[in-house]
Motif scaffolding. Structure first.
Motif, PDB file in Angstrom:
ATOM      1  N   ASP A  60       0.845  -1.186   0.000  1.00  0.00           N
ATOM      2  CA  ASP A  60       0.000   0.000   0.000  1.00  0.00           C
ATOM      3  C   ASP A  60       0.886   1.243   0.000  1.00  0.00           C
ATOM      4  O   ASP A  60       1.520   1.573   1.003  1.00  0.00           O
ATOM      5  CB  ASP A  60      -0.903  -0.015   1.234  1.00  0.00           C
ATOM      6  CG  ASP A  60      -2.019   1.024   1.149  1.00  0.00           C
ATOM      7  OD1 ASP A  60      -1.876   1.965   0.343  1.00  0.00           O
ATOM      8  OD2 ASP A  60      -3.012   0.897   1.871  1.00  0.00           O
ATOM      9  N   LEU A  61       0.907   1.944  -1.144  1.00  0.00           N
ATOM     10  CA  LEU A  61       1.732   3.141  -1.289  1.00  0.00           C
ATOM     11  C   LEU A  61       0.877   4.385  -1.544  1.00  0.00           C
ATOM     12  O   LEU A  61       1.365   5.377  -2.084  1.00  0.00           O
ATOM     13  CB  LEU A  61       2.723   2.954  -2.443  1.00  0.00           C
ATOM     14  CG  LEU A  61       3.769   1.863  -2.255  1.00  0.00           C
ATOM     15  CD1 LEU A  61       4.545   1.638  -3.546  1.00  0.00           C
ATOM     16  CD2 LEU A  61       4.735   2.226  -1.125  1.00  0.00           C
ATOM     17  N   LYS A  62      -0.377   4.350  -1.166  1.00  0.00           N
ATOM     18  CA  LYS A  62      -1.243   5.505  -1.408  1.00  0.00           C
ATOM     19  C   LYS A  62      -0.896   6.657  -0.476  1.00  0.00           C
ATOM     20  O   LYS A  62      -0.303   6.475   0.585  1.00  0.00           O
ATOM     21  CB  LYS A  62      -2.717   5.116  -1.254  1.00  0.00           C
ATOM     22  CG  LYS A  62      -3.169   4.703   0.116  1.00  0.00           C
ATOM     23  CD  LYS A  62      -4.683   4.489   0.123  1.00  0.00           C
ATOM     24  CE  LYS A  62      -5.195   3.986   1.460  1.00  0.00           C
ATOM     25  NZ  LYS A  62      -4.913   2.545   1.636  1.00  0.00           N
ATOM     26  N   TYR A  63      -1.280   7.860  -0.918  1.00  0.00           N
ATOM     27  CA  TYR A  63      -1.043   9.093  -0.174  1.00  0.00           C
ATOM     28  C   TYR A  63       0.438   9.302   0.150  1.00  0.00           C
ATOM     29  O   TYR A  63       0.814   9.619   1.276  1.00  0.00           O
ATOM     30  CB  TYR A  63      -1.872   9.116   1.117  1.00  0.00           C
ATOM     31  CG  TYR A  63      -3.345   9.201   0.871  1.00  0.00           C
ATOM     32  CD1 TYR A  63      -3.919  10.364   0.391  1.00  0.00           C
ATOM     33  CD2 TYR A  63      -4.160   8.101   1.108  1.00  0.00           C
ATOM     34  CE1 TYR A  63      -5.287  10.437   0.154  1.00  0.00           C
ATOM     35  CE2 TYR A  63      -5.529   8.162   0.866  1.00  0.00           C
ATOM     36  CZ  TYR A  63      -6.073   9.336   0.390  1.00  0.00           C
ATOM     37  OH  TYR A  63      -7.424   9.409   0.144  1.00  0.00           O
ATOM     38  N   TYR A  82      -2.116  -7.387  -4.333  1.00  0.00           N
ATOM     39  CA  TYR A  82      -2.735  -6.068  -4.116  1.00  0.00           C
ATOM     40  C   TYR A  82      -1.651  -5.010  -4.212  1.00  0.00           C
ATOM     41  O   TYR A  82      -0.599  -5.099  -3.565  1.00  0.00           O
ATOM     42  CB  TYR A  82      -3.392  -6.022  -2.730  1.00  0.00           C
ATOM     43  CG  TYR A  82      -3.968  -4.679  -2.322  1.00  0.00           C
ATOM     44  CD1 TYR A  82      -5.338  -4.445  -2.392  1.00  0.00           C
ATOM     45  CD2 TYR A  82      -3.141  -3.648  -1.842  1.00  0.00           C
ATOM     46  CE1 TYR A  82      -5.866  -3.211  -1.993  1.00  0.00           C
ATOM     47  CE2 TYR A  82      -3.668  -2.432  -1.456  1.00  0.00           C
ATOM     48  CZ  TYR A  82      -5.032  -2.215  -1.538  1.00  0.00           C
ATOM     49  OH  TYR A  82      -5.557  -1.001  -1.154  1.00  0.00           O
ATOM     50  N   LEU A  83      -1.895  -3.981  -5.031  1.00  0.00           N
ATOM     51  CA  LEU A  83      -0.957  -2.855  -5.136  1.00  0.00           C
ATOM     52  C   LEU A  83      -1.748  -1.570  -5.276  1.00  0.00           C
ATOM     53  O   LEU A  83      -2.565  -1.426  -6.186  1.00  0.00           O
ATOM     54  CB  LEU A  83      -0.032  -3.029  -6.337  1.00  0.00           C
ATOM     55  CG  LEU A  83       0.907  -1.855  -6.647  1.00  0.00           C
ATOM     56  CD1 LEU A  83       1.851  -1.585  -5.478  1.00  0.00           C
ATOM     57  CD2 LEU A  83       1.705  -2.125  -7.917  1.00  0.00           C
ATOM     58  N   SER A  84      -1.497  -0.633  -4.374  1.00  0.00           N
ATOM     59  CA  SER A  84      -2.145   0.670  -4.446  1.00  0.00           C
ATOM     60  C   SER A  84      -1.091   1.764  -4.590  1.00  0.00           C
ATOM     61  O   SER A  84      -0.172   1.876  -3.786  1.00  0.00           O
ATOM     62  CB  SER A  84      -2.985   0.940  -3.194  1.00  0.00           C
ATOM     63  OG  SER A  84      -3.543   2.244  -3.260  1.00  0.00           O
ATOM     64  N   LEU A  85      -1.262   2.562  -5.640  1.00  0.00           N
ATOM     65  CA  LEU A  85      -0.437   3.745  -5.879  1.00  0.00           C
ATOM     66  C   LEU A  85      -1.328   4.987  -5.917  1.00  0.00           C
ATOM     67  O   LEU A  85      -0.963   6.007  -6.502  1.00  0.00           O
ATOM     68  CB  LEU A  85       0.318   3.595  -7.194  1.00  0.00           C
ATOM     69  CG  LEU A  85       1.396   2.504  -7.218  1.00  0.00           C
ATOM     70  CD1 LEU A  85       1.759   2.125  -8.639  1.00  0.00           C
ATOM     71  CD2 LEU A  85       2.638   2.966  -6.456  1.00  0.00           C
ATOM     72  N   SER A  86      -2.467   4.901  -5.287  1.00  0.00           N
ATOM     73  CA  SER A  86      -3.461   5.961  -5.337  1.00  0.00           C
ATOM     74  C   SER A  86      -2.973   7.246  -4.679  1.00  0.00           C
ATOM     75  O   SER A  86      -2.166   7.228  -3.745  1.00  0.00           O
ATOM     76  CB  SER A  86      -4.746   5.509  -4.622  1.00  0.00           C
ATOM     77  OG  SER A  86      -5.251   4.348  -5.219  1.00  0.00           O
ATOM     78  N   ASN A  87      -3.490   8.368  -5.206  1.00  0.00           N
ATOM     79  CA  ASN A  87      -3.275   9.680  -4.602  1.00  0.00           C
ATOM     80  C   ASN A  87      -1.796  10.006  -4.409  1.00  0.00           C
ATOM     81  O   ASN A  87      -1.352  10.393  -3.326  1.00  0.00           O
ATOM     82  CB  ASN A  87      -4.030   9.769  -3.270  1.00  0.00           C
ATOM     83  CG  ASN A  87      -5.519   9.618  -3.452  1.00  0.00           C
ATOM     84  OD1 ASN A  87      -6.181  10.495  -4.002  1.00  0.00           O
ATOM     85  ND2 ASN A  87      -6.064   8.486  -3.025  1.00  0.00           N
ATOM     86  N   GLU A 106      -5.659  -6.803  -7.632  1.00  0.00           N
ATOM     87  CA  GLU A 106      -6.199  -5.450  -7.434  1.00  0.00           C
ATOM     88  C   GLU A 106      -5.096  -4.430  -7.700  1.00  0.00           C
ATOM     89  O   GLU A 106      -4.019  -4.508  -7.118  1.00  0.00           O
ATOM     90  CB  GLU A 106      -6.722  -5.276  -6.005  1.00  0.00           C
ATOM     91  CG  GLU A 106      -7.866  -6.205  -5.648  1.00  0.00           C
ATOM     92  CD  GLU A 106      -8.301  -6.037  -4.203  1.00  0.00           C
ATOM     93  OE1 GLU A 106      -8.812  -4.950  -3.862  1.00  0.00           O
ATOM     94  OE2 GLU A 106      -8.108  -6.979  -3.417  1.00  0.00           O
ATOM     95  N   LEU A 107      -5.393  -3.460  -8.574  1.00  0.00           N
ATOM     96  CA  LEU A 107      -4.436  -2.405  -8.898  1.00  0.00           C
ATOM     97  C   LEU A 107      -5.162  -1.064  -8.842  1.00  0.00           C
ATOM     98  O   LEU A 107      -6.127  -0.830  -9.579  1.00  0.00           O
ATOM     99  CB  LEU A 107      -3.844  -2.620 -10.293  1.00  0.00           C
ATOM    100  CG  LEU A 107      -2.880  -1.544 -10.801  1.00  0.00           C
ATOM    101  CD1 LEU A 107      -1.701  -1.355  -9.853  1.00  0.00           C
ATOM    102  CD2 LEU A 107      -2.399  -1.877 -12.207  1.00  0.00           C
ATOM    103  N   TYR A 108      -4.673  -0.175  -7.970  1.00  0.00           N
ATOM    104  CA  TYR A 108      -5.310   1.119  -7.756  1.00  0.00           C
ATOM    105  C   TYR A 108      -4.342   2.233  -8.154  1.00  0.00           C
ATOM    106  O   TYR A 108      -3.273   2.393  -7.566  1.00  0.00           O
ATOM    107  CB  TYR A 108      -5.719   1.272  -6.283  1.00  0.00           C
ATOM    108  CG  TYR A 108      -6.740   0.254  -5.858  1.00  0.00           C
ATOM    109  CD1 TYR A 108      -8.097   0.485  -6.039  1.00  0.00           C
ATOM    110  CD2 TYR A 108      -6.345  -0.966  -5.294  1.00  0.00           C
ATOM    111  CE1 TYR A 108      -9.047  -0.449  -5.658  1.00  0.00           C
ATOM    112  CE2 TYR A 108      -7.289  -1.920  -4.919  1.00  0.00           C
ATOM    113  CZ  TYR A 108      -8.634  -1.654  -5.106  1.00  0.00           C
ATOM    114  OH  TYR A 108      -9.564  -2.599  -4.744  1.00  0.00           O
ATOM    115  N   LEU A 109      -4.772   3.012  -9.149  1.00  0.00           N
ATOM    116  CA  LEU A 109      -3.958   4.114  -9.674  1.00  0.00           C
ATOM    117  C   LEU A 109      -4.717   5.436  -9.657  1.00  0.00           C
ATOM    118  O   LEU A 109      -4.283   6.411 -10.264  1.00  0.00           O
ATOM    119  CB  LEU A 109      -3.525   3.795 -11.113  1.00  0.00           C
ATOM    120  CG  LEU A 109      -2.565   2.612 -11.283  1.00  0.00           C
ATOM    121  CD1 LEU A 109      -2.527   2.154 -12.734  1.00  0.00           C
ATOM    122  CD2 LEU A 109      -1.166   2.988 -10.813  1.00  0.00           C
TER     123      LEU A 109
END
Length: 320
Positions: A60-63, A82-87, A106-109
């Motif tokens: 989790d790398l968001k924010y 699961y990988l999050s690069l959101s925000n 799951e990939l969040y961009l």
């Protein structure tokens, strides 16, 4: 003997557990790690850590403040699901950034500044189920961008600057259940919108609102109006500028014959028109030149009166 063996077994179990725990306690700077869930959450970073545990399943790398990604940033994390690069502040993605993440689901961009996507950037994500690209600045989607995502169930494209999507953009998404397309710059005056319009009409139950809770095929609206994209058809919006369905089916023998017939007709029609125009001009120029020379008008006067340099040449050539 049995008691001694049990103690040795327990010792090794405790030792191995301690080793694993020690591995996860060596968490990257700026991150917190959960060894049981094999997850790492990082905050306050400007760069992706290069020492994330290789057996991590969730990252989790968001924010954070990530503005770019190294091309191999995640290549050693082949177990990620699961990988999050959101925000973050990402403006682009390296072409092969996700190539080793074959188990990713799951990939969040969302919430970045992405203006485009590299060709084939998602091609290796064969098990992906959720892809979130909303709230970026995407102006276009590459052809075939989603073709390899045959397991995809949820796709968020909301709040970008998309004017259309390529022909057959969603045709390979056989397991898609939810897609959010609202708040884009859908150009309903362009022929390119016809594929999306037709696709929405045929998949209305998949078109959801921004919270993905309610079906709303009419909620995808044209730029500058409240007209629904799914209401746009060639018949009620465009004239002769857009290709017909028959012309779009280029692979069918019938359409090929039709296209060939139209081409032959065009070739037959255009020369006749050209010949007619040339003959008309020729007769007119001959008549005009005859009048000019009969009245003994000089070529200088011809230039002044006609104001057409070409007429000088025509008359000189045709002078008796």
């Amino acid at each position: 003997m049995e008691r001694w063996f049990s103690r040795i077994t327990m010792f090794w179990m405790l030792f191995l557990g301690e080793v694993q725990s020690q591995d996860w306690t060596k968490c990257s700077t700026g991150c917190t790690c959960d060894g049981n869930k094999m997850s790492a959450t990082c905050n306050g970073l400007k760069n992706v850590p290069n020492d994330i545990q290789k057996d991590a399943k969730k990252l989790d790398l968001k924010y954070n403040s990530l503005s770019s990604l190294p091309p191999t940033a995640f290549h050693h994390l082949s177990k990620l699901t699961y990988l999050s690069l959101s925000n973050n502040q990402l403006k682009s993605l390296p072409p092969k950034i996700f190539d080793n993440l074959s188990k990713l689901k799951e990939l969040y961009l969302e919430g970045n500044k992405l203006q485009s996507l590299p060709e084939g950037v998602f091609d290796k994500l064969a098990e992906l189920k959720t892809l979130d690209l909303q709230n970026n600045q995407l102006k276009r989607v590459p052809e075939g961008a989603f073709d390899k995502l045959t397991e995809l169930e949820t796709l968020y494209l909301r709040d970008n600057q998309l004017r259309s999507v390529p022909d057959k953009a969603f045709d390979k998404l056989s397991k898609l259940e939810t897609i959010i397309l609202a708040d884009n710059d859908w150009d309903c005056e362009s022929c390119d919108i016809l594929y999306l319009s037709q696709w929405i009409r045929g998949n209305g139950e998949k078109i959801k609102t921004s919270n993905a809770g309610y079906t709303d095929p009419d909620g995808v609206t044209c730029q500058g109006t409240m007209e629904s994209v799914n209401k746009i058809t060639k018949e009620n919006t465009f004239q002769a500028g857009c290709p017909t369905t028959t012309q779009q089916m280029a692979t069918s023998p019938a359409s090929t014959t039709t296209t060939e017939t139209m081409t032959v007709r065009e070739k037959q029609t255009k020369p006749r028109m050209k010949i007619f125009q040339e003959e008309l001009f020729s007769k007119a120029s001959i008549f005009f030149c005859q009048v000019i020379f009969t009245q003994h008008v000089s070529l200088v006067v011809i230039h002044i009166l006609a104001e057409i340099p070409l007429l000088h040449i025509v008359c000189v050539v045709r002078k008796p």
